[in-house]
Scaffold this active site. Structure first.
Site, PDB file in Angstrom:
ATOM      1  CD  GLU A  49      -2.724   0.958   2.615  1.00 15.76           C
ATOM      2  OE1 GLU A  49      -2.877  -0.119   3.219  1.00 15.76           O
ATOM      3  OE2 GLU A  49      -3.143   2.038   3.047  1.00 15.76           O
ATOM      4  CG  ASP A  60      -3.262   9.347   7.931  1.00 17.53           C
ATOM      5  OD1 ASP A  60      -3.257   8.118   8.152  1.00 17.53           O
ATOM      6  OD2 ASP A  60      -3.466   9.845   6.809  1.00 17.53           O
TER       7      ASP A  60
END
Lengths: 266, 396
Positions: A49, A60
């Protein structure tokens, strides 16, 4: 059949679960990214990824936020990202998934971005701020080209899990915890319950990958024992890259990947 | 647009949010729809707005300013006189009451200039709730009086050191907190931005401004104002001012922060210079580069220093019902000093953008015409910033 689908079929035949490994491109520079990819491949990851930085990564935690900032400061742009993906594509036949935020695709136009990404060698997309309600244009552009990996959370209702599963291809991304990426909370009972519920609702039609806060071989082992078809490790790789000198990155990543991958063989 | 279907004002708005927040936003919308027309909820809200916050605020005829400029009659909608010193209280009282109905125990908020943070801390103090406020580190320095106020009111201020350390980053951090504590936490957004239903809910709570303007002007002139002006950052005082006047003949003008000039690259004029994109859960105009990275903004006023704008403003720009202009830092300082010296009213730097516009507009209009300017907040918080500016840039 997509590369992601093939990979899961191949693993199933071997009675293995998938290790999905995340790194941020251009963190701390392009050479480090290529070394890390070599390490991931050698260490036996099943899917890679690649994070593409966004200025405002609101899903995040601090580790990926910092990596995004560094990558952008280093001048990471979409065109050099696609060139990098082409290089990676020459190194490995593993599925490559792109994780970024909706605005990056929207700014270029969904059809254009998706076609270019596909051409470079990307197999699927993860967009943490793309809810299924807003996904019509994106899904139309992605249809038949790349896998659209949506996320479910511990608080997602049964009905929504079914709707999200319908829009999802490749694998379903199960967010393990209430929180952002890379935050260590330990393995919660609510997560285990949620994984079982998601497995029930998806009826084995699509693999379920568990991510957010998954950072060690012990975490991998535990999530797989409660039913995950894949585990996604991200911030732990970035921390390792950050503290490792450039010429040791490949070797260190290989060793860490091996230790994680080992736990996916049951 | 009355209530946006699917959360969209034309193509703008929507809910671009992490899945973890979807149930929270749905719960909020259900409760908002349930309580917004509930008699006892409205009664309680009106009680606090009147008895605690001091509504209605005056519509003041600025005679000296009118004479000085020499043109249309200028009226100031005195939101600076609202408790807390800005229009923000209209929204925080409404949302804290709603959070209580939803049995939420913890309130989080973001703040730019600190006015929303202060209004949150006050509403939470009076209504018995705990609050924590995210504020860009740069803003905690240039608006430190408001940091002191929030602390004294019992609110915990978290300085945000990521990104540009201003309002945008405070919102990012508040959203991250919300994702982490979604089960017990209510996110009290302070502007008409974010995922649906925030833009419409904040507009509705702020619409008391425009409704009062309408009825007050009717009493004075027996007509609606000819021109109405408000400053736009996220755009909550502007949308609250404009929305009740959308169906009238009034010319509506929003004023953005042109900073050091629209061509300088140092500004926050999203509608004047931005392009469409997705940030903070909404599709709207943004200041961004060609690749979709959000660019850093600049304004002398922390409250307008934001690269996005409420989605309904984007809609009103495109359908041309509202005109969006801008004022530079230098024009804003002039306007700040002019209002201070002619009327003895120290405006917030945010609101001084609207004053800068009225200085340009009023002289082009006849004495028989009337202009209403929403004075969204008072400027006590800004005097240090203005003095620093004056020390650096010699002005009369």
């Amino acid at each position: 059949m997509s590369r992601i689908k093939e990979k899961f079929a191949e693993l199933k035949a071997k009675n293995e679960k998938a290790l999905i490994s995340y790194i941020m491109v251009g963190f701390p520079n392009e050479r480090a990214t290529l070394s890390a990819v070599k390490g991931l491949v050698k260490g036996g990851t099943d899917i890679i990824e690649l994070g593409f930085p966004f200025s405002d990564p609101l899903a995040d935690g601090p580790v990926i936020q910092n990596a995004s900032t560094v990558s952008l400061k280093n001048g990471t742009k979409i065109n050099n990202f696609f060139s990098l993906v082409k290089k990676i594509r020459k190194m490995t036949g593993l599925p490559l998934v792109l994780m970024t935020y909706t605005n990056i695709l929207y700014a270029r136009g969904y059809p254009k971005f998706i076609s270019e990404a596909k051409k470079a060698g990307i197999d699927g997309f993860i967009l943490p701020d793309m809810s299924i309600e807003e996904s019509k244009e994106y899904l139309n552009a992605a249809k038949g080209k790349i896998d659209t990996i949506f996320l479910v959370s511990p608080n997602t209702s049964k009905e929504r899990i079914r709707k999200i599963t319908q829009a999802t291809s490749g694998f379903l991304y199960m967010v393990a915890i209430y929180g952002t990426t890379g935050v260590k909370t330990g393995i919660k009972n609510y997560t285990i319950k949620a994984i079982k519920e998601v497995k029930k609702q998806t009826k084995a039609k699509i693999p379920v990958g568990v991510g957010f806060g998954v950072s060690s071989p012990a975490d991998v082992k535990k999530y797989i024992s409660v039913g995950a078809d894949a585990v996604i490790v991200g911030s732990a790789f970035l921390k390792l890259i950050e503290k490792t000198p450039q010429n040791k990155i490949e070797q260190k990543i290989t060793a860490f990947t091996k230790s994680l991958k080992k736990q996916t063989r049951i | 647009m009355k209530y946006p279907k699917n959360g969209r004002f034309g193509e703008f708005g929507g809910k671009y949010i992490p899945e973890t927040l979807v149930p929270a936003v749905q719960e909020l919308e259900e409760n908002y729809l349930k309580f917004k027309n509930d008699k006892s909820f409205k009664k309680e809200l009106n009680y606090y707005l009147k008895q605690y916050a001091g509504r209605p605020t005056p519509l003041y005829f600025a005679k000296n300013l009118t004479e000085k400029i020499g043109g249309a009659r200028i009226y100031l909608k005195r939101e600076d006189l609202l408790h807390g010193g800005a229009h923000k209280m209209n929204n925080t009282i409404g949302q804290v009451l709603l959070a209580k109905k939803m049995n939420k125990k913890r309130i989080i908020a973001e703040t730019g200039a600190g006015q929303h943070g202060v209004a949150t801390a006050m509403a939470c103090a009076v209504l018995g709730m705990k609050s924590e406020v995210y504020m860009g580190y740069k803003d905690t320095l240039r608006q430190k009086l408001n940091v002191f106020r929030m602390n004294m009111l019992g609110s915990k201020v978290h300085p945000v050191k990521s990104g540009s350390q201003t309002l945008k980053d405070a919102i990012n951090e508040a959203i991250r907190d919300w994702i982490t504590n979604v089960e017990n936490t209510y996110y009290l957004l302070g502007s008409a931005v974010g995922p649906h239903p925030y833009p419409v809910m904040v507009r509705d709570f702020q619409s008391v401004i425009g409704k009062e303007i309408k009825s007050q002007m009717k009493k004075i002139h027996n007509k609606t104002p000819d021109i109405v002006i408000a400053c736009v950052g996220g755009g909550s005082n502007a949308i609250g001012t404009f929305y009740p006047l959308i169906d009238t003949e009034a010319e509506l003008i929003g004023v953005e922060a042109a900073g050091k000039g629209l061509k300088s690259g140092f500004h926050s004029a999203t509608l004047s210079a931005g392009t469409k994109g997705v940030l903070h859960g909404m599709m709207t105009y943004l200041l961004q580069d060609k690749e979709g990275q959000i660019t850093e903004t600049h304004s002398i006023s922390a409250g307008l220093d934001y690269p996005g704008v409420g989605p309904e403003h984007s809609y009103l720009k495109d359908n041309k019902r509202v005109k969006y202009h801008s004022a530079t830092d230098s024009e804003v300082i002039d306007a700040f000093l002019l209002l201070t010296r002619t009327e003895g009213i120290i405006p917030a730097l945010e609101s001084a953008h609207a004053i800068a516009e009225v200085i340009k507009v009023a002289k082009r209009h006849k004495k028989s015409e009337s202009i209403v300017v929403t004075l969204s907040g008072r400027g006590d918080k800004d005097v240090e910033e203005v003095q620093n500016y004056l020390d650096k840039n010699v002005k009369d």
